[in-house]
Design a protein around this motif. Structure first.
Motif, PDB file in Angstrom:
ATOM      1  N   SER A   1     -52.088  12.932   2.279  1.00 55.32           N
ATOM      2  CA  SER A   1     -50.648  12.947   2.498  1.00 55.32           C
ATOM      3  C   SER A   1     -50.149  11.548   2.812  1.00 55.32           C
ATOM      4  O   SER A   1     -50.863  10.739   3.411  1.00 55.32           O
ATOM      5  N   SER A   2     -48.909  11.270   2.410  1.00 55.72           N
ATOM      6  CA  SER A   2     -48.249  10.028   2.796  1.00 55.72           C
ATOM      7  C   SER A   2     -47.268  10.275   3.927  1.00 55.72           C
ATOM      8  O   SER A   2     -46.575   9.352   4.369  1.00 55.72           O
ATOM      9  N   ASN A   3     -47.173  11.519   4.387  1.00 54.76           N
ATOM     10  CA  ASN A   3     -46.239  11.890   5.454  1.00 54.76           C
ATOM     11  C   ASN A   3     -46.975  12.138   6.758  1.00 54.76           C
ATOM     12  O   ASN A   3     -48.171  12.391   6.782  1.00 54.76           O
ATOM     13  N   ARG A   4     -46.207  12.118   7.831  1.00 55.18           N
ATOM     14  CA  ARG A   4     -46.765  12.537   9.113  1.00 55.18           C
ATOM     15  C   ARG A   4     -46.346  13.987   9.365  1.00 55.18           C
ATOM     16  O   ARG A   4     -45.303  14.442   8.876  1.00 55.18           O
TER      17      ARG A   4
ATOM     18  N   TRP B   1     -50.483   7.985  -4.019  1.00 52.47           N
ATOM     19  CA  TRP B   1     -49.787   8.130  -2.749  1.00 52.47           C
ATOM     20  C   TRP B   1     -50.230   7.004  -1.823  1.00 52.47           C
ATOM     21  O   TRP B   1     -51.300   6.417  -2.011  1.00 52.47           O
TER      22      TRP B   1
ATOM     23  N   ARG C   1     -49.537   5.048   2.359  1.00 54.44           N
ATOM     24  CA  ARG C   1     -48.913   5.044   3.673  1.00 54.44           C
ATOM     25  C   ARG C   1     -49.358   3.795   4.437  1.00 54.44           C
ATOM     26  O   ARG C   1     -50.359   3.148   4.084  1.00 54.44           O
TER      27      ARG C   1
ATOM     28  N   MET D   1     -51.417  12.025  10.344  1.00 52.56           N
ATOM     29  CA  MET D   1     -51.263  11.719   8.929  1.00 52.56           C
ATOM     30  C   MET D   1     -52.511  12.230   8.215  1.00 52.56           C
ATOM     31  O   MET D   1     -53.611  11.757   8.480  1.00 52.56           O
TER      32      MET D   1
END
Length: 448
Positions: A184-187, A115, A117, A180
């Motif tokens: 995780s690669s999401n906010r 993953w 970001r 973040m």
């Protein structure tokens, strides 16, 4: 594209025209950090279950972090930009052992293979005041501590300002909108422990005032919309006994109360860290703590005590139990807070809990081994109020840690950290008994 990323992109375009300006390039820093981590959490209960239901957690991963930090352009107002690229790789986590939030979940419940970001901040400086706006913020303040306890760090999105215009006074303020998570690669939005709703508004402000060279006073206020309001008071004093001997006093007090939708029906409720709550889901807490540290040469001995009020547990900013569109955890859980009891396994922050703690540490540079440090700590929590059934619970934790950083030669800067924690508790609000081991290797290469 996120608004903050767009703003940073515009800033980059403007700064590109001034890239030759003295300071922007000359003061730039570019570094690549590597972290390899093995995580083993042995839950001491229910070992008779089959592999698929086994409670143990055992995984390893590799993280890379590329950081670019520019200088500031010349002029009355200087401008700059910081950028950060993060990449995590799943190395191993035997079948049935991926339950740690150590890495993002795949659709089949196992870990994803990798993953990544990206985040960036635009920044400006006027005199002794700096403003940062973007998605790679990592605050380290009494009311918010960014967590760096896994393969990749936790970061935040929003804006911050720090001013040192007045001698001995530092003023901090800001507003954050998203986080973040470490895995995780999401906010995600911002939340509290156990809540399924989130908020996009966390505001804070505070000051650190150095009253004397040895005494620092602090006050901070924060508000997570629809969850809580929090006041913090702190005082730190270092008394120098001799050239190689000192006594440090560190006092901290938090007063937290409900805000907006918190305490009513719905998903904005706080689960009080799994402990007792006088009013269902409502933030209502006062916590004080005191720590005293005596240092003599390479020796350091710390003793302290913490008291959590009876009406509800301590509260701090987290991502709660926020899930994605497929109802899977976002991997955003896990956060730090500014109390001495934020230990390796447990937090000792439930309603009514009295915790006494101590630590002994030694710096082996005094014996001719620079870079080698070791410590052992013990925490004992008592009088905690059970969430259900009445009565009280108790718990304790023992942590040991050894750190070593190579000081010269080809592998200069390569660091290793071995940590082992043991937790035991009694009563319905204590955690399951656990033995936890972490082995971490860190290395940073500076290009500029």
């Amino acid at each position: 594209m996120y608004k903050s990323s767009l703003a940073v992109a515009v800033a980059l375009g403007v700064l590109a025209q001034q890239a030759g300006a003295a300071g922007f390039v000359e003061d730039s820093k570019l570094s690549l950090s590597s972290r390899t981590m093995y995580y083993d959490n042995n839950n001491r209960e229910d070992h008779a279950k089959p592999d698929a239901e086994r409670p143990d957690q055992r995984e390893s991963g590799q993280g890379f972090k590329l950081d670019y930090i520019s200088g500031f352009t010349q002029g009355t107002v200087g401008f700059g930009v910081d950028a950060q690229a993060l990449w995590g790789i799943h190395l191993d986590g035997g079948r049935g052992y991926h339950k740690s939030g150590f890495m993002p979940d795949d659709s089949n419940g196992s870990s994803v293979n990798q993953w990544a970001r990206f985040g960036a901040n635009a920044k400006a400086r006027f005199s002794k005041t700096e403003v940062h706006y973007g998605s790679a913020l990592a605050p380290n303040l009494p009311i918010l501590v960014a967590n760096d306890g896994r393969v990749l760090p936790q970061t935040f999105e929003g804006g911050t300002i720090q001013s040192k215009e007045i001698d001995n006074l530092t003023i901090n303020a800001g507003q954050l909108t998203h986080a973040m998570g470490r895995a995780s690669s999401n906010r995600t939005g911002l939340s509290v422990n156990g809540a399924t709703a989130d908020s996009n508004k966390f505001i804070y402000g505070g000051l650190d005032y150095k009253l004397t060279p040895d005494l620092t006073l602090q006050y901070y206020y924060s508000n997570l919309k629809d969850f809580y309001k929090q006041h913090f008071l702190g005082a730190t004093h270092v008394f120098k006994i001799a050239d190689d001997q000192s006594f440090k006093t560190d006092l901290r007090y938090f007063d937290s109360s409900s805000d907006g939708k918190n305490g009513g029906p719905g998903a904005y409720n706080f689960n009080n860290n799994g402990g007792y709550e006088k009013n269902d889901g409502k933030v209502d807490n006062k916590t004080w703590s005191a720590m005293f540290t005596y240092t003599l040469g390479g020796h350091s001995l710390m003793l302290g005590h913490q008291q959590v009020s009876d009406d509800g547990g301590f509260v701090w900013l987290n991502q709660g139990s926020v899930r994605d569109g497929n109802n899977r955890p976002e991997g955003a859980g896990g956060s730090s807070f500014y109390l001495f009891t934020d230990s390796m396994i447990n937090q000792f922050a439930k309603a009514g809990e009295n915790t006494t703690f101590g630590q002994y540490a030694y710096d082996f540079s005094r014996l001719g081994v620079p870079g080698l440090k070791a410590s052992v700590s013990y925490l004992k929590g008592e009088d905690g109020k059970n969430a259900v059934g009445g009565g009280h619970f108790s718990e304790w934790e023992r942590d040991a840690r050894v750190d070593y950083v190579i000081q010269d030669g080809t592998f200069k800067g390569l660091g290793a950290s071995l940590r082992h924690g043991v937790y035991r508790g009694t009563g319905s609000s204590s955690l399951a008994d656990q033995d936890q081991t972490r082995l971490i290797f860190n290395y940073t290469y500076n290009f500029l």
